[in-house]
Design a protein around this motif. Structure first.
Motif, PDB file in Angstrom:
ATOM      1  N   ALA A 134     -40.068 -66.518  22.064  1.00  0.00           N
ATOM      2  CA  ALA A 134     -40.521 -65.009  21.931  1.00  0.00           C
ATOM      3  C   ALA A 134     -41.113 -64.839  20.631  1.00  0.00           C
ATOM      4  N   PRO A 180     -37.626 -57.954  18.995  1.00  0.00           N
ATOM      5  CA  PRO A 180     -38.378 -59.109  18.783  1.00  0.00           C
ATOM      6  C   PRO A 180     -38.718 -59.183  17.416  1.00  0.00           C
ATOM      7  N   PHE A 192     -40.841 -57.250  24.099  1.00  0.00           N
ATOM      8  CA  PHE A 192     -40.790 -58.437  24.979  1.00  0.00           C
ATOM      9  C   PHE A 192     -41.501 -57.954  26.024  1.00  0.00           C
ATOM     10  N   THR A 230     -46.813 -58.730  22.996  1.00  0.00           N
ATOM     11  CA  THR A 230     -45.648 -59.458  23.543  1.00  0.00           C
ATOM     12  C   THR A 230     -45.703 -60.934  23.141  1.00  0.00           C
ATOM     13  N   PRO A 231     -44.710 -61.572  23.698  1.00  0.00           N
ATOM     14  CA  PRO A 231     -44.770 -63.017  23.472  1.00  0.00           C
ATOM     15  C   PRO A 231     -45.958 -63.775  23.857  1.00  0.00           C
TER      16      PRO A 231
END
Length: 193
Positions: A31, A61, A163, A185-186
């Motif tokens: 991530a 994150p 996430f 996001t990742p």
């Protein structure tokens, strides 16, 4: 606060905290790599010369590799310092020196620039518990970023970092809640406006 929306927010936040606690080390590492890549791409696409961001906690994150990249690129990075009156001061901390601030959250060490320093940035990167498909952001309940964003006359693009599973269909909404322009996001960059 609308008690129904407040209760739904508390329940959703508890669920999201539990999900974050259950992430494995390899999942967090993947991530971090994805979020860093996507934040770098976003800042580059916007030709950002000045960014307001935040120091992530161990449960969030990880924004720190992105902040390190921005410092190496010579991008001015403003980081928030929480005040007891519910506002945020800002500093251009070095991204490494930090202390424990209000609520035990990490805060940068540096000279205070005041709440209006954020008015001159090209991009704002904010934490989030969840963001829905319309761009409505749900934070962690203290309202600092909602107050900051709601008080700005001319707001640059605002992106929440979260996430993938925290992009949801709908979040409970209250009058003071502020939407974001996008989410990082990742695995992707999502634009809502």
């Amino acid at each position: 606060m609308d008690s129904d929306a407040g209760n739904r927010k508390r329940a959703l936040r508890a669920e999201l905290r539990e999900r974050r606690r259950n992430l494995t080390g390899p999942e967090r590492d993947a991530a971090t790599a994805g979020i860093t890549r996507n934040l770098v791409d976003l800042a580059t696409d916007l030709s950002a010369q000045s960014i307001a961001a935040y120091l992530s906690t161990t449960a969030e994150p990880n924004t720190r590799p992105f902040l390190n990249w921005a410092h190496r690129q010579g991008i001015r990075v403003l980081l928030p310092i929480s005040r007891e009156d519910g506002l945020l001061d800002w500093t251009t901390g070095d991204g490494e020196s930090e202390t424990e601030g209000l609520y035990g959250l990490p805060e940068p060490v540096g000279g205070l620039l005041g709440p209006i320093a954020i008015n001159d940035v090209d991009l704002i990167v904010v934490p989030a518990a969840a963001v829905d498909q319309t761009g409505m952001r749900m934070g962690w309940g203290r309202g600092y970023f909602d107050k900051t964003l709601g008080s700005m006359e001319k707001c640059p693009p605002v992106y929440a970092v979260l996430f993938d599973a925290e992009l949801v269909d709908e979040v409970p909404r209250e009058k003071h809640d502020q939407p974001v322009d996008g989410a990082v996001t990742p695995t992707r960059i999502v634009q809502f406006t």
